[in-house]
Each structure stands twice: as C-alpha cells, then as structure tokens.
Design a protein around this motif. Structure first.
Motif, PDB file in Angstrom:
ATOM      1  N   SER A 818       0.630  -1.227   0.050  1.00 34.89           N
ATOM      2  CA  SER A 818      -0.144  -0.513   0.089  1.00 34.89           C
ATOM      3  C   SER A 818       0.987   1.474  -0.168  1.00 34.89           C
ATOM      4  N   LEU A 819       2.061   0.647   0.534  1.00 35.17           N
ATOM      5  CA  LEU A 819       3.264   2.563   0.632  1.00 35.17           C
ATOM      6  C   LEU A 819       3.839   2.192  -0.732  1.00 35.17           C
ATOM      7  N   ARG A 820       4.055   1.481  -1.351  1.00 40.13           N
ATOM      8  CA  ARG A 820       4.351   1.414  -2.899  1.00 40.13           C
ATOM      9  C   ARG A 820       5.925   0.958  -2.682  1.00 40.13           C
ATOM     10  N   LEU A 821       6.414   0.255  -1.169  1.00 40.83           N
ATOM     11  CA  LEU A 821       7.422  -0.828  -0.502  1.00 40.83           C
ATOM     12  C   LEU A 821       7.750  -1.672  -1.488  1.00 40.83           C
ATOM     13  N   GLN A 822       8.694  -2.377  -1.683  1.00 42.86           N
ATOM     14  CA  GLN A 822       8.982  -3.660  -1.773  1.00 42.86           C
ATOM     15  C   GLN A 822       9.206  -4.417  -0.250  1.00 42.86           C
ATOM     16  N   VAL A 823       8.867  -5.819  -0.401  1.00 43.54           N
ATOM     17  CA  VAL A 823       8.482  -7.119   0.661  1.00 43.54           C
ATOM     18  C   VAL A 823       8.899  -7.734   0.898  1.00 43.54           C
ATOM     19  N   VAL A 824      10.433  -7.987   1.702  1.00 42.03           N
ATOM     20  CA  VAL A 824      11.431  -9.222   1.595  1.00 42.03           C
ATOM     21  C   VAL A 824      11.175  -9.389   2.910  1.00 42.03           C
ATOM     22  N   ALA A 825      11.210 -11.257   2.657  1.00 37.01           N
ATOM     23  CA  ALA A 825      10.268 -11.907   3.890  1.00 37.01           C
ATOM     24  C   ALA A 825      12.157 -12.727   4.541  1.00 37.01           C
ATOM     25  N   GLU A 826      12.460 -12.610   5.329  1.00 30.71           N
ATOM     26  CA  GLU A 826      13.710 -13.541   5.763  1.00 30.71           C
ATOM     27  C   GLU A 826      13.251 -14.018   6.794  1.00 30.71           C
TER      28      GLU A 826
END
Length: 898
Positions: A818-826
């Motif tokens: 929603s904030l136009r950010l990439q999401v990375v899962a560790e």
C-alpha cells in the motif's frame, strides 16, 4: 631562696606530657598530704618554741620599727621574684635571704619570725593560695627557727676563731636548703617527686643562689655599719644586682615564651594531622577534631601564664557550636555551660580586633564583676580567636598564682601572641581539612568520591571480609533534555540521600561518577549483599517529585566479595585484592545485570573472562581488518514467485586465530560501542561494491545489501563517502542497498533523517530491516525515505504454527504494498513458508531454504550449481526499474535447498 609556695600550687610530674594541677591530684594523696602538713606545722611550732627558749633576747621600742622594716623587706623579697622552670617544675627565686641575714645580725629571733610569718602568710592570702596554709606556716617557722639555732651554734663553737657574720651566713644557707627539701618532700607526697640525682642538682643550685643572696646581704650590712653613708652604697649595690636579676628573668621569660609558642603550634599541627589522617564518611562537611585533642594546648598556656585556670572556647563544629575545655581548676557550678566567654556575656566588650582584655573585680563594671564571680575568679585575661573569615573561639586565663600583683604586661603580650599563633594555626588547619575533605568527597552529593572510597576500602579489606556493591542509577535521557541537567543532578543527590538513609551513617557510600554509586559492606555475605542490593534498587526506583511532575528512575546493581566464595575458589587468584580490581569487577557485574531481569548480579569469574574477551576483540579488530581475518559472506535474495536471484546480503564474519569463527552478534555490538563501526561499514561496502562490479563485468545485474548502524546514520559525511565509492567502482546506485533498523533511525531521527534523504537522492535502495520488532509506527514509516521493508524472521518462522504470526506477515505485506514498498521475507526455511509468502504476494525471499551465508568463493560455486543463466528480459525485478537488455539473470534450479 627557692620559694615553697609555687612548688605546691603549680607542680608537674617528671616526664609527663603535661603538668597536672591541684584538682587532678589523687584524693588519697591529698589526705596523706594533709597529715604531712600537720606534721610540718607541729615541727615548725616545736622548733620555734625550743629556739625561742634557747636564745634569750632583750626587747625595746625600737624593735617595733625594725620589725616593720623586716616585714617590708620580706614582702619586697616575695614581690621581686624570678620565675624559672627546672626539670618541668615551676620555681620562684626570691631574695628572702637578704632580710633573713640582716635579721640574724640585728634583731631577736621572735621579731624575725613574726616578720617572716606576716610577709609569707600575707603573700599566700594575696595569691589566694591559702589551701596549704598549715604546710606553709610550718615551713615559715622552720626557715627562721633552724637558721637562728644554727647561727647560735656556729658562733658558740667558733667563738674567737671566726667573725660574728659567719654564723649568720651558715644559718641563712640552711634556710634555703630547708625550703628546697620540704618542697621536694611535698611533691613526693603528692606524687610529683623528682629523681634523686635531679633533686641533688636542684639543691646545689639552690645553695648557690642562696650563697649569692647571703653574700649580698652581708656585704651590704658590713658597708652600712662601717662606712659613712654606707647605706647609700648598699642601696646602689642592691639596685644593680636587682637589675641584673630582672634582666636575666626577662631573658628566661622570653626563652620560655618562644618555647611555648613552638609547643602550641606543634600541638595544633599534630592534632590536626590526627584529625584528618583519613576521609570520614560520617561528616560531609569536613573532618574536625575533638575537644580533648586541645588539652595539651590549654595546659601549656596555663603553665606559661602561671594561671589557676585557662578556659578554651573553640568553634570546632561546622554548625557553629562552641566547645569548652578547662585546664587547671574546674569551673564552679555557677559558670556558664553553654560555651559563652566573658566577651559574649558582655555585649559592650564585643569590639573588633583580637586585643587582650584584662578584667579585675576591683575596677570592673557590674556586669563584668558578675561574670567573674560566676567563674570564681578575681582577675581574667580574655582574647578572641579570630580567623580570616570567622570567629574561631576565645581564650580565658583566670587568676595568676605565682605573683601577688596578678597578670602583668608580659602576660598580656604573651597571650596576645599565643592567640595570634593559635588562630593562624587553627585557620590553616581548617583550610587543610577542607582541602583534604574536598579531595576525598564528591562536591555534588557530599559523599565519598572514588579516591575517598579507595582509602576507606583499603581499611575495610585490612579489617576483615568486605563486599563492594555498585549501583548505577538509570535516568531517562529525556529527563535531562526536558528538565535540564541541574534537575538530573538533583535526582542524583536525592538517590544518594535515600541510600544513605537506608544503610546508615557508618557505611562508606561513594559517588564514583555521573549516576554510579559504590558501597563498602563490611562483614557481609554474598547473600546479604544481594538482598541489600535488591532493597536499594527498590528504594531508588520510587518516584521523584519534581515541582508538579513525578520523575521515575531505575537502577542496576552488581557486587563482588573481597573473599573467595566457597563455590568459586578461582574468583580471587591473587594474594591481596586491589581496590581498583574490586571496583572493576563490580562494574563488570553491573554490566551483566543490565541484561538480567532481576537487575542484580554478583561477580563470577566467567564474567571477567567474557569482558576480557570483549576487550581483546576491540583491541584486535583494526588488526583483523588489515590481516584478512574479517571476511564478507553473502546470502542470496530470490524474487517470488519466479525464483530469480536478484542480489545478496553482505554479512560480516570474523575468523579469530584464538577463538575461531565468531558470531556477528558477539563482536558487532562491541565494535559499535567503541566507534569502529565506521571502519567496518566502509570495509563491507567496499567488498560488496567490488563483488557487484565483478557481477556486472560478467553481465549479471545483481545488487548487494549492506547493514548500517546508528553511528553511520549520525555521520553527516557518510553520504559523501558512499557517492565517492559508487563512482570509483562504477556501480549504479540502485545496485547498492542499505539495510537499517527502525530503532537505529528512531534513536536520533533529527540527525538520521537528513542522512537518509541524501542517500535516497544518490539513488541507493534503503530497506527497513527486522520490521515489526521496533517502533513499527505508520507515522514513522511514512516519514522514512525507504524502498523496502524486511519482515523479521521470527514472524516468518512462526507462520506454520502460530496464526497470529501469519496475520502479522500478511499485514506487513499488505502495508508495504500500500505504501509502494518492496517486501522481503527473512528466515524462509521450508517450502510451506515459501508457498504462503507467494500466496500473500511477498516480493522477495531470503533464508536457509535458499542458502546459508556463504564466503565469496562458495557463493560463486553456489551460483554455478544452483542457478541457470537466462537471457535478460529488459526488466529488473520490480516495477519501473529499466535495465540493460544485454544483462542476463540467474534463476534457481528445481533443487532449492542448501
């Protein structure tokens, strides 16, 4: 003649530190002396009766005039005296031999006896020394009766062979010996006798002085009776001899005055050194002496002035209370007990300056006469002791005992000089005490400082077992920022006061520095120290009222025993534990307590090894960077769902030659705390850019992520160094990612946000690491100029067993998009977690399912073994980021596990 009166009223014991006075004589000895005095009186009366019977005489009217002249002669001899000290005993040299030898040559025995009794007893009453009247009356009788008997016997035995004056001379000399002998006997009865040799030497001196006076009297008599106007020559001779005596007396007095000044100054200095020998925890205003230490000073002044009593009224207490010390006869019950001197009782006498005031009941005003009467005195010398900035006390001298006329000018001069020296010495002593107090005490709290605590702890270790307890007061930084540092100091003072009230005034308590306190617990076990530490933590954690606010604080405590515990025989490997070692170990325990929920830890040897290891890591880190011990490993990041390798996170590793492979969680916090993290970040960034440049040279467009610390975000020059490194390695800025935690940004957002904006302007990618464990505020997240959020691995690992963790991960993914950010899962470690992340729309995955962190060589081997090379698609992973179509991409093979 050696006068007998002063020998009884101002005598000393041989080799004693100060002369005792009449009031100090043992009552049993006084009773013995009373019986001895009665025997002397009976002996004198009996001898006088026998002598009067043996020596018949003819009386005429002219004897009345002669007797009066003899009485005046004896009185004059008593008045014109010379005071000397022989072997610590005060003696008075008089000229009574002159009227005695004249009486032996001219008038009957009874007339001379009456004249001597009138003069001697009258002088005793004038000196207010009538307590020994029986003894003195007996000696007076013997001093006349025995010389007359000796003179008569010598003249009878040497009739025709010697002149008539020969018997008178022999009799007069026996008078001097009788006075000396009975005085020594009286001193022996009272407990102040001399040794036999000293008494014999004193008798020889007495005989010599008596012979001189007798010769003077005989010479004058012969000249007067055989020469016309001979009495004029006799008067001139007596005047000359008297002048010589007086000059000699003045020299002796000056010498004794100088000795007294030296003794008083030395006594004050010695008592001052004893009073401030070590820091005193009970008194926060500086060490002060007790009244008893001034007793030698008071007694020395009394002895020199030959006074019946000397009263010292000294202001030794910093609160202004006056203490009274009496040397000599005790003050009567009517004397004031509140420490008021005559100057304070009589306001009209409170004049500026330090002059000596002389008061006598005969010519004093009514209020002064009343003050003297309350003290049981007829005469008094009073002088104030004035320091540089305050009144230090006063000295009173009451009633002189050795002179009929009382205190003279010489006494006034001496007392003034003594008072000046005493005031100066006291002022210097107070200054020295203040300087030493300030050297051992904290100026803010008045408690011991580190130096004072070390001194007290040294004594505590010598006395027995002891425990050093250290407590650090934890104050919020916002308290000092909001209320000012003065309020922070007030909280420190309040905390110290609370601890002092709990442990009592006798337990050494110190403020070491800032918010750190130390306590020395004597005869405490480790368990007792632990319980006290918990109690003190609760005490200092109680709210502090600040105006209309309530400020809270907390504390952590650590303690160490000076003796090895039974379960820890290796705690103290040295024979004698140094105080600094104990303080250092207590500090180690405090640091360990910060990570303990209890907040209290006792020192154990393993703590010392841990902190020693940390110290070694800090000192060896710079060398490790230069020698290649520090390595950069890479953990790949894969795009979902097509499993394209888009980059790697650069992770630092340390292969220590002694400790082996070190975990980053062990050495990175140490490096950050010592300010070496800038060098570490620069090293990792340089290695990462070299690796990215190598990938680009092989037509692989992959990014590298580098972690930043709070110190990097506070460095305004950091963006310039990044820009210079990108240009030097010819790496596009979008291929460099900086990962930062929310807590590092929020530690000082006013300084970190401008740095982040400048990095964003360079074109580098900014990612929020461990999202969900920090502040996690939408308001802060909107303010941060970031491109990615990394979900903390704790939530990813828990998705399979905890629905709440799955909900958190889904919320973060939706929030990031929603904030136009990439999401990375560790922390992706299994296929189920990867599949769920694909379903949620997560952009990138990183974890052991893909690969562990690998060294550069192994990472390259992993790329060859686990990926396939595909032609570039003209798109880099992510929207709106066009790349060169000549670059290729790497996609994971089907076997995605390590």
């Amino acid at each position: 003649m050696i006068e007998r009166h002063r020998s009884l009223d101002s005598w000393t014991r041989p080799n004693s530190p100060r002369p005792p006075v009449r009031a100090e004589v043992d009552p049993t000895r006084m009773r013995v002396f009373t019986r001895f005095s009665l025997l002397v009186l009976l002996a004198g009366i009996a001898t006088s009766v026998v002598t009067s019977t043996w020596l018949p005489a003819h009386y005429g009217p002219e004897l009345l005039l002669v007797g009066s002249l003899l009485t005046m002669g004896f009185l004059l001899a008593e008045q014109l005296t010379i005071d000397v000290d022989v072997k610590g005993v005060g003696w008075t040299i008089s000229f009574s031999e002159i009227p005695l030898v004249l009486g032996l040559l001219t008038v009957p025995f009874e007339v001379v006896l009456a004249a001597n009794l009138l003069a001697g007893l009258g002088a005793q009453v004038g000196r207010r020394a009538a307590a020994h009247v029986a003894y003195n009356a007996g000696v007076l009788c013997l001093e006349i009766a025995v010389p007359f008997a000796v003179a008569a016997g010598v003249n009878a035995g040497l009739a025709g062979m010697a002149p008539m004056w020969f018997g008178a001379a022999a009799g007069t000399l026996t008078s001097s010996l009788i006075s000396c002998g009975f005085a020594l006997a009286a001193l022996h009865v009272l407990g102040g006798g001399m040794r036999l040799g000293a008494g014999a030497r004193l008798g020889v001196r007495t005989l010599a002085v008596g012979l001189l006076n007798t010769s003077l009297g005989l010479t004058g008599y012969e000249v007067a009776v055989s020469t016309e106007w001979g009495w004029v020559l006799m008067a001139l001779l007596c005047t000359g001899v008297l002048a010589v005596y007086r000059a000699y007396s003045g020299l002796l007095r000056d010498q004794r005055d100088l000795e007294t000044l030296g003794d008083v100054s030395l006594s004050v200095a010695r008592s001052g050194q004893a009073a401030i020998r070590r820091p005193s925890e009970a008194d926060s205003s500086g060490p002060e002496s007790s009244v008893a230490e001034w007793a030698p000073v008071a007694e020395r002044i009394r002895e020199q002035l030959n006074a019946t009593r000397v009263v010292l009224r000294l202001c030794l207490d910093p609160r202004g209370e006056v203490s009274t010390l009496v040397a000599g006869e005790p003050l009567p019950e009517t004397a004031p007990r509140e420490g008021a001197s005559i100057l304070r009782e009589c306001p009209m006498l409170q004049l500026p300056g330090s002059h000596v005031r002389s008061f006598r009941t005969l010519d004093a005003s009514e209020d002064i006469r009343l003050a003297l009467r309350r003290r049981g005195a007829y005469e008094s010398l009073v002088v104030p002791l004035r320091g540089t900035n305050q009144m230090l006390g006063a000295v009173e001298a009451h009633d002189r005992v050795s002179r009929w006329r009382g205190f003279g000018r010489a006494d006034v001069r001496l007392l003034h000089t003594l008072a000046s020296h005493l005031a100066t010495a006291m002022d210097n002593r107070r200054l020295l005490a203040r300087l030493r107090h300030d050297a051992y005490h904290d100026p803010l709290t008045g408690l011991l400082n580190r130096t004072g605590f070390r001194e007290m702890t040294h004594e505590g270790l010598r006395a027995g077992t002891a425990v050093v307890l250290r407590i650090d007061l934890e104050l919020l930084t916002t308290v000092s920022e909001a209320l000012g540092y003065a309020w922070g100091d007030r909280l420190v003072v309040a905390a110290g006061r609370r601890m002092r009230e709990e442990i009592g005034p006798d337990v050494p308590l110190a403020r070491l520095e800032a918010h750190s306190f130390a306590i020395l617990l004597r005869e405490y076990s480790r368990q007792q120290a632990h319980e006290l530490a918990e109690h003190l933590r609760a005490v200092i954690a109680e709210p502090y009222p600040v105006d209309r606010l309530v400020v809270e604080a907390s504390g952590v405590a650590g303690y160490v025993s000076a003796e090895p515990a039974d379960s820890e025989p290796a705690e103290h490997d040295d024979a004698e534990i140094d105080v600094d070692v104990l303080l250092q170990r207590a500090d180690v325990a405090v640091r360990a307590a910060r990570n303990d929920a209890d907040g209290v830890r006792g020192y154990v040897p393993s703590m010392g090894q841990i902190f020693l290891r940390r110290f070694q890591l800090v000192t060896q880190f710079r060398q490790a960077l230069d020698s290649g011990q520090i390595e950069v490993h890479y953990q790949p990041k894969v795009a979902l769902p097509d499993r394209r390798v888009i980059g790697a996170e650069a992770l630092v590793r340390w292969s220590h030659p002694e400790y082996g492979r070190l975990d980053p969680d062990e050495f990175i916090p140490v490096v950050e705390a010592t300010g070496l993290v800038d060098a570490l970040t620069s090293f990792v960034m340089e290695r990462a850019l070299v690796r990215v440049r190598d990938w680009l040279d092989r037509d692989l467009r992959m990014s590298a992520a580098v972690n930043l610390s709070v110190r990097n975000l506070a460095d305004e020059s950091f963006p310039d160094r990044v820009s210079e490194a990108l240009v030097r390695h010819a790496v596009p800025p979008e291929l460099l990612t900086f990962e930062l935690t929310e807590s590092s940004v929020m530690a000082d957002p006013e300084r970190s946000l401008p740095v982040l904006r400048r990095l964003r302007e360079l074109g580098v990618i900014l990612a929020v690491d461990d999202f969900g464990t920090g502040y996690s505020s939408l308001a802060y997240l909107r303010r941060l100029p970031v491109d990615e959020v990394k979900i903390d691995k704790s939530f990813v690992l828990g998705m399979g067993t905890d629905l709440s963790d799955m909900a958190v991960v889904r919320s973060i993914v939706e929030l990031g998009h929603s904030l136009r950010l990439q999401v990375v899962a560790e922390g992706v470690e299994d296929d189920a977690a990867r599949d769920k992340l694909v379903q949620m729309g997560c952009d990138t995955a990183q974890g052991y399912l893909i690969s562990r962190p690998l060294s550069e060589e192994r990472f390259e081997a992993w790329l060859q073994a686990r990926t396939v090379r595909e032609a570039g698609s003209g798109k880099w992973y992510g929207e709106g980021q066009n790349v060169c179509t000549t670059c290729t991409t790497l996609t994971l093979r089907n076997q995605s596990h390590v």
